[in-house]
Every structure is written in structure tokens, then in C-alpha cells.
Motif scaffolding. Structure first.
Motif, short mmCIF file in Angstrom:
data_model
loop_
_atom_site.label_atom_id
_atom_site.label_comp_id
_atom_site.label_asym_id
_atom_site.label_seq_id
_atom_site.Cartn_x
_atom_site.Cartn_y
_atom_site.Cartn_z
N GLU A 43 -10.79 4.89 4.29
CA GLU A 43 -9.49 4.72 4.83
C GLU A 43 -8.31 5.03 3.81
OE1 GLU A 43 -12.11 2.15 6.89
OE2 GLU A 43 -11.68 2.39 4.89
N ALA A 44 -7.14 5.38 4.02
CA ALA A 44 -6.29 5.83 3.04
C ALA A 44 -5.74 4.51 2.10
CB ALA A 44 -4.79 6.19 3.76
N TRP A 45 -5.80 3.45 2.40
CA TRP A 45 -5.43 2.28 1.67
C TRP A 45 -6.23 2.07 0.74
CZ3 TRP A 45 -8.38 -1.90 1.10
CH2 TRP A 45 -9.50 -2.24 2.38
N ARG A 46 -7.49 2.37 0.83
CA ARG A 46 -8.56 2.13 -0.25
C ARG A 46 -8.26 3.21 -1.47
NH1 ARG A 46 -12.39 -1.25 1.42
NH2 ARG A 46 -12.91 -1.45 3.51
N TYR A 47 -7.74 4.53 -1.05
CA TYR A 47 -7.43 5.57 -2.02
C TYR A 47 -6.16 5.04 -2.65
CZ TYR A 47 -10.77 8.85 -0.46
OH TYR A 47 -11.83 9.71 0.05
N LEU A 48 -5.21 4.41 -1.90
CA LEU A 48 -4.25 3.68 -2.49
C LEU A 48 -4.47 2.79 -3.78
CD1 LEU A 48 -1.02 3.73 -2.25
CD2 LEU A 48 -1.09 1.69 -1.10
N PHE A 49 -5.22 1.85 -3.74
CA PHE A 49 -5.69 0.96 -4.67
C PHE A 49 -6.17 1.60 -5.77
CE2 PHE A 49 -5.56 -2.47 -1.20
CZ PHE A 49 -4.49 -3.08 -1.70
N LEU A 50 -7.13 2.76 -5.21
CA LEU A 50 -8.00 3.41 -6.57
C LEU A 50 -7.02 4.10 -7.48
CD1 LEU A 50 -10.88 4.39 -4.42
CD2 LEU A 50 -11.05 2.50 -6.35
N ILE A 51 -6.18 5.02 -6.83
CA ILE A 51 -5.25 5.75 -7.38
C ILE A 51 -4.08 5.19 -8.22
CG2 ILE A 51 -3.49 7.42 -6.83
CD1 ILE A 51 -4.98 8.61 -4.55
N GLU A 52 -3.54 4.03 -7.74
CA GLU A 52 -2.69 3.31 -8.49
C GLU A 52 -3.13 2.31 -9.55
OE1 GLU A 52 0.85 3.52 -5.32
OE2 GLU A 52 0.13 1.47 -5.79
N GLY A 53 -4.50 2.00 -9.48
CA GLY A 53 -5.03 1.20 -10.59
C GLY A 53 -5.61 2.01 -11.81
N ALA A 54 -5.93 3.44 -11.60
CA ALA A 54 -6.69 4.16 -12.59
C ALA A 54 -5.50 4.40 -13.78
CB ALA A 54 -7.22 5.44 -11.95
N PRO A 55 -4.25 4.62 -13.61
CA PRO A 55 -3.36 4.78 -14.72
C PRO A 55 -3.13 3.61 -15.43
CG PRO A 55 -2.41 5.72 -12.58
CD PRO A 55 -3.76 4.95 -12.32
N SER A 56 -3.32 2.22 -15.05
CA SER A 56 -3.29 1.18 -15.79
C SER A 56 -4.26 1.12 -16.97
CB SER A 56 -3.02 -0.05 -15.13
OG SER A 56 -1.96 -0.15 -14.27
N CYS A 57 -5.69 1.28 -16.26
CA CYS A 57 -6.81 1.34 -17.33
C CYS A 57 -6.64 2.66 -18.31
CB CYS A 57 -8.13 1.60 -16.28
SG CYS A 57 -8.31 0.20 -15.21
N ALA A 58 -6.15 3.61 -17.99
CA ALA A 58 -6.00 4.66 -18.73
C ALA A 58 -5.08 4.33 -19.90
CB ALA A 58 -5.91 6.08 -18.08
N GLY A 59 -4.02 3.99 -19.58
CA GLY A 59 -2.72 3.51 -20.38
C GLY A 59 -2.91 2.42 -21.53
N ALA A 60 -4.02 1.60 -20.92
CA ALA A 60 -4.37 0.49 -21.81
C ALA A 60 -4.91 0.98 -23.09
CB ALA A 60 -5.34 -0.49 -21.33
N ILE A 61 -5.45 2.05 -23.29
CA ILE A 61 -5.74 2.88 -24.57
C ILE A 61 -4.84 3.14 -25.55
CG2 ILE A 61 -7.32 4.62 -25.35
CD1 ILE A 61 -8.90 4.60 -22.79
N LEU A 62 -3.86 3.95 -24.83
CA LEU A 62 -2.74 4.32 -25.69
C LEU A 62 -1.82 3.05 -26.19
CD1 LEU A 62 -1.32 7.18 -23.21
CD2 LEU A 62 -2.46 7.35 -25.42
N VAL A 63 -1.83 2.13 -25.36
CA VAL A 63 -1.10 0.63 -25.92
C VAL A 63 -1.70 0.12 -27.18
CG1 VAL A 63 -0.44 -1.58 -25.12
CG2 VAL A 63 -0.15 0.23 -23.52
N TRP A 64 -3.04 -0.01 -26.91
CA TRP A 64 -3.97 -0.49 -27.87
C TRP A 64 -3.68 0.12 -29.26
CZ3 TRP A 64 -7.77 -4.28 -28.00
CH2 TRP A 64 -8.78 -4.57 -29.12
N PHE A 65 -3.53 1.73 -29.33
CA PHE A 65 -3.28 2.31 -30.67
C PHE A 65 -1.79 2.41 -30.84
CE2 PHE A 65 -7.61 3.45 -29.39
CZ PHE A 65 -8.39 3.22 -30.53
N PHE A 66 -1.06 2.28 -29.98
CA PHE A 66 0.56 2.90 -30.30
C PHE A 66 1.56 1.94 -29.93
CE2 PHE A 66 -1.74 6.86 -29.26
CZ PHE A 66 -1.75 7.30 -30.47
N PHE A 67 1.39 0.85 -29.33
CA PHE A 67 2.39 -0.20 -28.91
C PHE A 67 2.72 -0.88 -30.32
CE2 PHE A 67 4.35 -4.03 -27.41
CZ PHE A 67 4.97 -3.79 -26.41
#
Length: 425
Positions: A159-183
């Protein structure tokens, strides 16, 4: 801004998922098989954990450095959002929402706290506004993303709502790496400034801001907890948390009640949040520039409160007029928050007071967010008078409380001697 934008997306996307593809029988509520009361419980449990973990999280931020702690929180809440895409029953929904609230709890008070290490009081409202206004962008992007993701309904059997959670959660996980090194942590330790620039940055805020190397003492904590004026700030924050919560979680539902159905209900949440971004930043800039934070807050509250009254009083079939007042109400309900928070931090005179005062303010404000979960009743669609009138009542009480605080600070300033630090207005 980007960090809080992602946080806002992951927090409020459940409101989009609730009605996404409901006309085809494929929404979150329909697939998981939950009632409206169970849905409200899932919303409420988020704020329970959010309240419990905000103040401890601010201590951990100071203990482990902002870059490390915020990166950890960011990865964790992104993971929880993606896990939401795999739930199949009410118990799983409640459990994951509890964990999501626990990990998101530390971000907003933490970001406001970090600003006190870098900026003078008169420089904070605009920056708080830019952070908070990213929540309005999150609402705008959330509606647009949900509109697009809604067309993926049934792809690979999901269902589309499952894709919604997957698509919107992934950037936070990826962005955490940048925050660790550059914040950046503190002006005293940041590596991309020269020694002279670090000294200048530290001297510029000495005496009016928090210090990264300062250790919190029990005396500071005790003084903060016993300062009665701060509890007036905290109670005032409850009044603005009610509309903030209800608007964030129920905008797609409210817009659906304005005559827009299916995916259009997602798309028509975009203009209100885009306009709210501009108004929120503008009010904060004026409040900082003219040192009128209390007036910026109270006037915004009064405008939003009046618009909610009109919204509740209009006939339920006055769709276009109700949509206009909804946009104004939402915009000024968001706009009153940055100057109020900036005003609080400007009148916290020690690092210890900021460490405790900011998260306590947001934690106590969660009482308002929990109230906001329950005021838009499904059996009152499409007018939702209880929701609109409740928001109006809290906002107008908040406007009066803000003016009362302003008068108190004016009286205190009159009693100060020459050279004593004045209370900010």
C-alpha cells in the motif's frame, strides 16, 4: 533547518497516511484495522514518551556533544519511521510511535539550546523561526510527497502509506552520518574557525549566552526549578501547543472537510504551510529587530484565535472562505512560537538555566499537544467546531498570559539599579 524538516516529516506523516488512498480502501486505518479511538491513542502515546525524555535528552546532549547526540537521535527516529511501514496491528503501531516520540523528544529543545551557545538573545528569534518554520515546510512537502506516493498504491503488493513511511524515514538515517561529522558543537571548539575567530565568537556572546565548557551545578538547577516566572512561560507554551499539535496532525483531515477528497486533500495542505513559512519568519524577524518578542507572540496569538472562531462559526459548506481562514489561523498559530521561545531564552541568564529551562518549557507544553490530539472529532466532520473553538480559546488565553508576563518584566525593570541587566521584552 533540514534536520528539523526531516523530524517534522517523520512525526506528522501519520496524518497523511491516515487518509492516503482511503477512497480505494487502502489507508493506514483501513489496512491495519484500527478505530478512530485507537488512532488517537497512537497519536497520544507519542507525546507521552516525548514529554518523559525531553529534559534527560538535553542533559545527554551536553554530556556527549551536540553533533554526536543529535546524529544518534536522527538515525533512531528515521529507523522507527521506516519500521512503521511494516506494521500490521494496533499494538505494533502504538509501540513504534512510543519509540518515535522518545527519539524525537530531544531534537527541538536541543536545537534551541544549541542556539544559546552561538547567538546573542536579540539574534535568536529569527533562527528559532527558521528551525520551526521548517516544520511548516515539512507540512507542505509532506502533502506534496503524499500526493506523489499515493500513485504508488499497490506497487509490488504494498500500500502507498507503507511507501510513505519508508521514503520519508530513509533520509533521516542517511543524514545522521553527515550530522555526526559536520554539525558544529560549540564556538570554543569548532574546527572550521581559526583560533582568533573562535576567541571572537566566544567574546561576542560572553555574559549573554551559554558556554560550551560550563558545567551545570545543583545551585543553578535549584534556582531554575524555583523560579516562579518560568512556570508562567511554561503554562503559556501549553496554550500554543494545542493548535501546533492539532494542525500538524489533522491538517489533511481538516482539508478533506473543506471539500477536497482523495489525493487532492493531500495536495491542498501545501499552500497553508507554504504561507505559514513566510509569516513565521517575518514575525520572528520583526520581533527580534525591534525587541518586541512579547508583542509579536501576543498579536500572533490573537489573530490566530480570532480566525479559529470565524472558522468554527462559518457554515460547513462555505469551503473557500473556510480555507482562507484556515490558512491565516495556521500561519499565525505557528508564528507565535519562535518569539515566545526566544523571549524565554533571552531571560535565562546562565548555562544551567538554559539546560533545564528550555526542555522543561517544551516538556510541559506537551500537555497542550496531547489535548490537541483529541479536539478534532470525526463525528463533527466537516465543520469541526470543537477543534476550532478549543484552539481559539487556548490562543486567546495565551495572548493574555503573554501580555501579563510583559507587564511583570516591565515592573521588574523599573526596580533595577544602574548597570543591572534588564529583562528582555
Amino acid at each position: 533547518m533540514v534536520i528539523y524538516l526531516l523530524c517534522s516529516l517523520d512525526r506528522s506523516n501519520i496524518g497523511n497516511a491516515k487518509i492516503l488512498n482511503s477512497d480505494a480502501g487502502h489507508s493506514l486505518m483501513q489496512n491495519v484495522g484500527i478505530t478512530n479511538a485507537q488512532y488517537l491513542t497512537a497519536l497520544m502515546i507519542f507525546f507521552v514518551s516525548y514529554t518523559l525524555f525531553e529534559t534527560p535528552s538535553n542533559y545527554m546532549l551536553k554530556r556527549f556533544r551536540p553533533s554526536r547526540w543529535i546524529a544518534f537521535l536522527m538515525f533512531a527516529w528515521g529507523a522507527m519511521t521506516m519500521i512503521l511501514g511494516g506494521i500490521h496491528n494496533f499494538g505494533a503501531l502504538v509501540a513504534v510511535r512510543f519509540l518515535l516520540g522518545m527519539f524525537e523528544a530531544g531534537l527541538f529543545p536541543g536545537m534551541v539550546y544549541v542556539l544559546t551557545f552561538w547567538y546573542r538573545p536579540e539574534e535568536r528569534a529569527l533562527r528559532i523561526a527558521l528551525i520551526l518554520a521548517s516544520a511548516t515546510l515539512g507540512g507542505a512537502f509532506g502533502g506534496a510527497i503524499a500526493y506523489g506516493v499515493g500513485k504508488m498504491d499497490g506497487l509490488h503488493g504494498l500500500e502507498a502509506w507503507r511507501y510513505l513511511f519508508l521514503i520519508e524515514g530513509a533520509p533521516s538515517c542517511a543524514g545522521a552520518i553527515l550530522v555526526w561529522f559536520f554539525f558544529p558543537d560549540y564556538p570554543e571548539t569548532v574546527r572550521w574557525l581559526s583560533a582568533e575567530e573562535r576567541e571572537l565568537a566566544t567574546e561576542r556572546i560572553k555574559g549573554v549566552a551559554s558556554l560550551g565548557h560550563h558545567k551545570i551545578t545543583w545551585a543553578e538547577a535549584k534556582a531554575t526549578l524555583k523560579d516562579y516566572r518560568l512556570y508562567v512561560h511554561y503554562l503559556t507554551y501549553i496554550t500554543i501547543s494545542v493548535p501546533f499539535s492539532s494542525m500538524s496532525l489533522f491538517s489533511p483531515t481538516i482539508v478533506a472537510g473543506l471539500g477536497y477528497k482523495g489525493l487532492d486533500a493531500q495536495l491542498f495542505t501545501v499552500p497553508p504551510y507554504a504561507i505559514a513559512f513566510v509569516i513565521t519568519v517575518s514575525v520572528a524577524w520583526v520581533s527580534d529587530k525591534y525587541e518586541k518578542r512579547s508583542l509579536g507572540t501576543s498579536i500572533s496569538m490573537a489573530i490566530a484565535g480570532a480566525c479559529f472562531i470565524v472558522e468554527g462559526a462559518l457554515p460547513s459548506d462555505s469551503f473557500k472562505l473556510r480555507y482562507v481562514f484556515f490558512i491565516i489561523a495556521l500561519s499565525f498559530a505557528f508564528a507565535c512560537i519562535p518569539p515566545l521561545l526566544s523571549w524565554l531564552t533571552a531571560n535565562l541568564h546562565t548555562t544551567g538555566a538554559s539546560t533545564l529551562g528550555v526542555p522543561l518549557n517544551v516538556s510541559i507544553g506537551q500537555v497542550g499537544q496531547i489535548i490537541g490530539v483529541y479536539i478534532y472529532k470525526s463525528n463533527e466532520s466537516p465543520g469541526y467546531p470543537t477543534g476550532h473553538y478549543t484552539n481559539a480559546g487556548f490562543l486567546l488565553v495565551g495572548a493574555l498570559a503573554t501580555l501579563g508576563l510583559r507587564i511583570m518584566y516591565i515592573q521588574r525593570n523599573k526596580r533595577l539599579g544602574p548597570g543591572e541587566r534588564k529583562w528582555r521584552l
